[in-house]
Write a protein that holds these residues in place. Structure first.
Motif, PDB file in Angstrom:
ATOM      1  N   SER A 143       0.815  -1.216   0.000  1.00  0.00           N
ATOM      2  CA  SER A 143       0.000   0.000   0.000  1.00  0.00           C
ATOM      3  C   SER A 143       0.847   1.266   0.000  1.00  0.00           C
ATOM      4  O   SER A 143       0.426   2.309  -0.476  1.00  0.00           O
ATOM      5  N   SER A 144       2.072   1.140   0.518  1.00  0.00           N
ATOM      6  CA  SER A 144       2.974   2.302   0.594  1.00  0.00           C
ATOM      7  C   SER A 144       3.785   2.498  -0.679  1.00  0.00           C
ATOM      8  O   SER A 144       4.731   3.296  -0.697  1.00  0.00           O
ATOM      9  N   MET A 145       3.441   1.821  -1.759  1.00  0.00           N
ATOM     10  CA  MET A 145       4.338   1.751  -2.932  1.00  0.00           C
ATOM     11  C   MET A 145       4.674   3.091  -3.568  1.00  0.00           C
ATOM     12  O   MET A 145       5.677   3.213  -4.262  1.00  0.00           O
ATOM     13  N   LYS A 146       3.869   4.105  -3.317  1.00  0.00           N
ATOM     14  CA  LYS A 146       4.187   5.420  -3.882  1.00  0.00           C
ATOM     15  C   LYS A 146       5.430   6.032  -3.247  1.00  0.00           C
ATOM     16  O   LYS A 146       6.072   6.902  -3.831  1.00  0.00           O
ATOM     17  N   ILE A 147       5.732   5.636  -2.016  1.00  0.00           N
ATOM     18  CA  ILE A 147       6.924   6.180  -1.354  1.00  0.00           C
ATOM     19  C   ILE A 147       7.935   5.116  -0.939  1.00  0.00           C
ATOM     20  O   ILE A 147       9.100   5.415  -0.765  1.00  0.00           O
ATOM     21  N   SER A 148       7.496   3.876  -0.790  1.00  0.00           N
ATOM     22  CA  SER A 148       8.432   2.853  -0.319  1.00  0.00           C
ATOM     23  C   SER A 148       9.509   2.597  -1.367  1.00  0.00           C
ATOM     24  O   SER A 148       9.308   2.839  -2.553  1.00  0.00           O
ATOM     25  N   THR A 149      10.664   2.092  -0.911  1.00  0.00           N
ATOM     26  CA  THR A 149      11.727   1.724  -1.860  1.00  0.00           C
ATOM     27  C   THR A 149      11.763   0.206  -2.017  1.00  0.00           C
ATOM     28  O   THR A 149      11.327  -0.540  -1.138  1.00  0.00           O
ATOM     29  N   ILE A 150      12.340  -0.232  -3.125  1.00  0.00           N
ATOM     30  CA  ILE A 150      12.450  -1.675  -3.357  1.00  0.00           C
ATOM     31  C   ILE A 150      13.387  -2.312  -2.332  1.00  0.00           C
ATOM     32  O   ILE A 150      13.169  -3.450  -1.893  1.00  0.00           O
ATOM     33  N   GLY A 151      14.401  -1.578  -1.893  1.00  0.00           N
ATOM     34  CA  GLY A 151      15.294  -2.112  -0.854  1.00  0.00           C
ATOM     35  C   GLY A 151      14.523  -2.406   0.424  1.00  0.00           C
ATOM     36  O   GLY A 151      14.693  -3.457   1.036  1.00  0.00           O
ATOM     37  N   GLY A 152      13.659  -1.478   0.801  1.00  0.00           N
ATOM     38  CA  GLY A 152      12.802  -1.694   1.965  1.00  0.00           C
ATOM     39  C   GLY A 152      11.860  -2.868   1.738  1.00  0.00           C
ATOM     40  O   GLY A 152      11.698  -3.724   2.610  1.00  0.00           O
ATOM     41  N   ASN A 153      11.256  -2.926   0.561  1.00  0.00           N
ATOM     42  CA  ASN A 153      10.338  -4.040   0.245  1.00  0.00           C
ATOM     43  C   ASN A 153      11.043  -5.393   0.370  1.00  0.00           C
ATOM     44  O   ASN A 153      10.473  -6.350   0.896  1.00  0.00           O
ATOM     45  N   ILE A 154      12.276  -5.457  -0.141  1.00  0.00           N
ATOM     46  CA  ILE A 154      13.001  -6.732  -0.091  1.00  0.00           C
ATOM     47  C   ILE A 154      13.345  -7.085   1.350  1.00  0.00           C
ATOM     48  O   ILE A 154      13.157  -8.211   1.791  1.00  0.00           O
ATOM     49  N   ASN A 155      13.807  -6.097   2.104  1.00  0.00           N
ATOM     50  CA  ASN A 155      14.165  -6.373   3.488  1.00  0.00           C
ATOM     51  C   ASN A 155      12.966  -6.768   4.341  1.00  0.00           C
ATOM     52  O   ASN A 155      13.103  -7.493   5.321  1.00  0.00           O
ATOM     53  N   GLU A 156      11.778  -6.288   3.983  1.00  0.00           N
ATOM     54  CA  GLU A 156      10.579  -6.632   4.748  1.00  0.00           C
ATOM     55  C   GLU A 156       9.777  -7.745   4.079  1.00  0.00           C
ATOM     56  O   GLU A 156       8.762  -8.173   4.614  1.00  0.00           O
ATOM     57  N   ASN A 157      10.181  -8.192   2.888  1.00  0.00           N
ATOM     58  CA  ASN A 157       9.380  -9.148   2.110  1.00  0.00           C
ATOM     59  C   ASN A 157       7.943  -8.648   1.996  1.00  0.00           C
ATOM     60  O   ASN A 157       6.984  -9.337   2.367  1.00  0.00           O
ATOM     61  N   SER A 158       7.794  -7.457   1.461  1.00  0.00           N
ATOM     62  CA  SER A 158       6.484  -6.798   1.419  1.00  0.00           C
ATOM     63  C   SER A 158       5.474  -7.575   0.588  1.00  0.00           C
ATOM     64  O   SER A 158       5.825  -8.229  -0.394  1.00  0.00           O
ATOM     65  N   GLY A 159       4.240  -7.451   0.983  1.00  0.00           N
ATOM     66  CA  GLY A 159       3.135  -8.092   0.271  1.00  0.00           C
ATOM     67  C   GLY A 159       2.367  -7.072  -0.532  1.00  0.00           C
ATOM     68  O   GLY A 159       2.950  -6.299  -1.283  1.00  0.00           O
ATOM     69  N   GLY A 160       1.078  -7.056  -0.350  1.00  0.00           N
ATOM     70  CA  GLY A 160       0.245  -6.117  -1.069  1.00  0.00           C
ATOM     71  C   GLY A 160      -1.069  -6.744  -1.458  1.00  0.00           C
ATOM     72  O   GLY A 160      -1.400  -7.848  -1.037  1.00  0.00           O
TER      73      GLY A 160
END
Lengths: 470, 470
Positions: A134-151
């Motif tokens: 949901s935060s994809m407008k501001i989140s970074t891919i590095g953060g997504n990878i480190n958190e294993n982001s979903g959606g």
């Protein structure tokens, strides 16, 4: 503490303008999106390349200085709050899309790329990067990878982990390793790629990633189904899957969430409904049409009081954006918003939602619930006020009960937000002592001096969320 | 060596009939499907439940006795050859499908279940377990998980790793841990589930697994395209993917392989063609029809001299079985068959096939090549004779060159067969010293006494394949 000598060495590595230990500079990075956590770093450092990261880590490892890698800090688990001081590592200079390889369907990126930017870059080539936190407008891919982001698209397409093919990683000792490749199959040794996805910056620093892309779906359709009771909505979720259809998105919103979103977004949402399902399917036109008509039928048979398919893409986009705005909308209600992500097997959704409502009542709290019903990933969200310490005490006890219930139902304490500092005390609930010990051994193997994002994932003691560090 | 006292303790744990240290019993488990590796275990032990596995490991850990978990031993990397003695752990009693959960689309199994049996059990419920290693008629799911097995459907559906949701694991110290759950999303700590998938029995013993199932595709179609040159076939592979179609299967066979399979299976394969692509698509009827006609068109435009779609499922099944029989067919040619699985990015397939042919010529060897072209996973296969030590020396040098070339092209030394004892000396080629060191640290963390399948993954020295151990 960073001595004058180490400061000068760090400035020498990244150049003086990329080293900031001013009060204002440190304050900005003293917190992330998680309520109630704040702690000052000793300095904020912005490396320009992998080699600089390696030199920084070598230095910090020698002098036992904590290193907190940070993207946009949108995480909700205090994962990037520098609770033990040290340096915050910023990726504002390492924010390039290095390559889009259309033959191998991959994209290679630096950690600082904004998620939505890379999603759009893929779309421009007719390709698709599915994970959409949901935060994809501001989140970074590095953060997504480190958190294993979903959606929202996780049900059909999986999560960040399923799209990371290769990583360049700087280990705590400064070693640079490369895992995986542009390879659908690779079993050369342990799967360090997936071990690092979701490791929350506690094992090393990711400096480059190669992501898997897939062909973009031809078309999509969105359905909104309204229910007078939660059970019927939950049963519909099960019935859709049982009919052998896996929709792209299968979102659930309860009545309080609906009301709040409508107040915020004003797009004419049906605020009287007790529960709403937002269902999306994508694929070829024939498949989408066929699946959507089966889904409509299942919703109607499952006691939906209204079933509507969005007539235009604009209308569908409004619905999706409304859902994505849930957190922002809820955040307007009260000074403090605590959004959780207890997750259960899909079959246990109705039981979990009811348990959450019962617990909210028991502790006299306002908890709205919405989330990714298709994957059992719920976001019970409490609007409260951190200044009311008596209420916060009840909030903490309520969430502890919610986590216990989730685990009891075969679920987990966090589906997509991560453990961070905030949920560390609950990790053992899910994994048992032996499981936590196994993970601690992994941490020790990669980071024997505990410089990488210390204090995260593993609890130092039994203190819970209601603590503002330092 | 196992002392009389330890023998009596082991017999006490599993009951005497599940402990075998007879010469005949040990001989049976002294080798696996890998040529040139044989080594006697001290005993063969068949536990009946997780608790027995735990007690066995505790005992072996205390007395530093190697433990080699083994399914059907179909691996091709000497992964289950007890090269350092100790006990072979057999799962013949732990071979039950524990549950098929149709609501959550999962299957829970013990490690000894035969892969094809669980695939068929899923199909009976209208569900689908995609990983289909060529050995699936005899391989066990425990072996598949430990090797992260691939198969013909990997291009579209991924490999074993992508279908393992939860594991029960006994660690070297006897601790029992449970990872994951029936959860599409779970980020509670490090991803131990995927760390154990493909860990080749070197980190612990998997005693139960929960697998993800998906709805069975409605229908499928199979195309056979013939080429007069390898380049055109390879280019077709790229063009299909570039057209945004991901087929279920995209197999490549060179002329020598074709000839051998036809001699073996006699189903009228076009033995005159220089290269063949076997392409399969599944899904809804409309999608399959549309994709197959686009694929046919691409093949024709790509200089295929013949493009034929199987008219019946029986005809398609013959083609698939012929492909799966490649190893068996090749094995008839000469006393020794060495099948490798160097893997490259899809875009590098033509370059890799040509390099293999050049290397075969250079070392004066017969190397047939076939494999999963869609994922760049090739199986260069050398038919030779282990008794001809001069030729074996050339075989070893040729494969070392093949691995080097694969890595140079951005590939890996093994796509789906694993490292085992056989490819351990080449691991550093892919990972570098720092990468291997990181993996050694993981091994040390889980198994400090090195009892779990010792000698596998990590090379003790630089000896290569041409060694029969013990």
């Amino acid at each position: 503490m960073i001595s004058a000598q180490i400061k000068s060495q760090l400035m020498n590595i990244v150049s003086p303008e990329n080293y900031d230990d001013s009060n204002a500079g440190r304050l900005v990075y003293s917190y992330d999106a998680t309520p109630q956590y704040q702690s000052m770093p000793d300095a904020v450092v912005a490396p320009r390349c992998t080699d600089e990261v390696s030199r920084i880590l070598k230095l910090c490892n020698t002098h036992r200085i904590p290193v907190v890698p940070r993207g946009s800090g949108t995480n909700l688990c205090a994962g990037t709050c520098p609770t033990e001081g040290g340096i915050v590592l910023l990726f504002k200079h390492m924010n390039q899309i290095v390559e889009i390889d259309e033959e191998n369907l991959t994209m290679t990126v630096q950690p600082g790329v904004i998620t939505l930017d890379l999603i759009q870059a893929a779309e421009e080539k007719g390709l698709f990067y599915p994970p959409d936190p949901s935060s994809m407008k501001i989140s970074t891919i590095g953060g997504n990878i480190n958190e294993n982001s979903g959606g929202l698209r996780g049900l059909k397409y999986g999560v960040t982990r399923d799209y990371v093919m290769a990583l360049e990683i700087v280990l705590a000792n400064g070693d640079i390793i490369r895992t995986g490749g542009k390879l659908a199959k690779d079993v050369a040794g342990y799967d360090l790629t997936r071990l690092f996805v979701g490791s929350e910056g506690t094992l090393g620093v990711i400096t480059q990633a190669t992501l898997k892309l897939i062909p973009a779906p031809e078309t999509k359709k969105t359905v909104l189904a309204l229910y007078e009771d939660i059970d019927s909505a939950a049963k519909t979720v099960s019935n859709i899957i049982a009919s052998k259809i896996i929709p792209t998105t299968l979102e659930f919103l309860d009545q309080p969430t609906l009301q709040v979103i409508e107040d915020f977004a004003k797009i004419g949402l049906p605020v009287h409904a007790k529960a709403v399902l937002l269902i999306e399917q994508d694929g070829t036109e024939e498949t989408v049409n066929r699946d959507i008509s089966v889904i409509e039928e299942i919703c109607k048979k499952g006691n939906a009081v209204s079933v509507q398919t969005a007539k235009t893409e604009a209308e569908a986009e409004d619905l999706r954006n409304a859902r994505r705005a849930a957190l922002s909308a809820l955040a307007r209600l009260k000074p403090t918003t605590i959004l959780e992500d207890a997750t259960v097997p899909r079959s246990a959704i109705a039981a979990m939602v009811k348990a959450i409502n019962r617990i909210a009542e028991q502790y006299d709290l306002t908890i709205c619930t919405f989330g990714h019903a298709g994957d059992g990933n719920l976001h019970p969200t409490c609007t409260t006020d951190v200044r009311n310490s008596e209420e916060m005490e009840r909030v903490e006890r309520a969430f502890a009960d919610i986590f216990k219930k989730a685990v009891e139902l075969g679920g987990t304490i966090t589906g997509e937000h991560g453990v961070g500092e905030m949920k560390a005390p609950y990790l053992e609930l899910k994994l048992g002592e032996a499981g936590v010990n196994a993970m601690r051994a992994v941490k020790q193997a990669f980071d024997p001096n505990n410089i990488m994002n210390p204090g995260k994932v593993f609890a130092k003691d039994s203190r819970k969320r209601v603590v503002v560090s330092k």
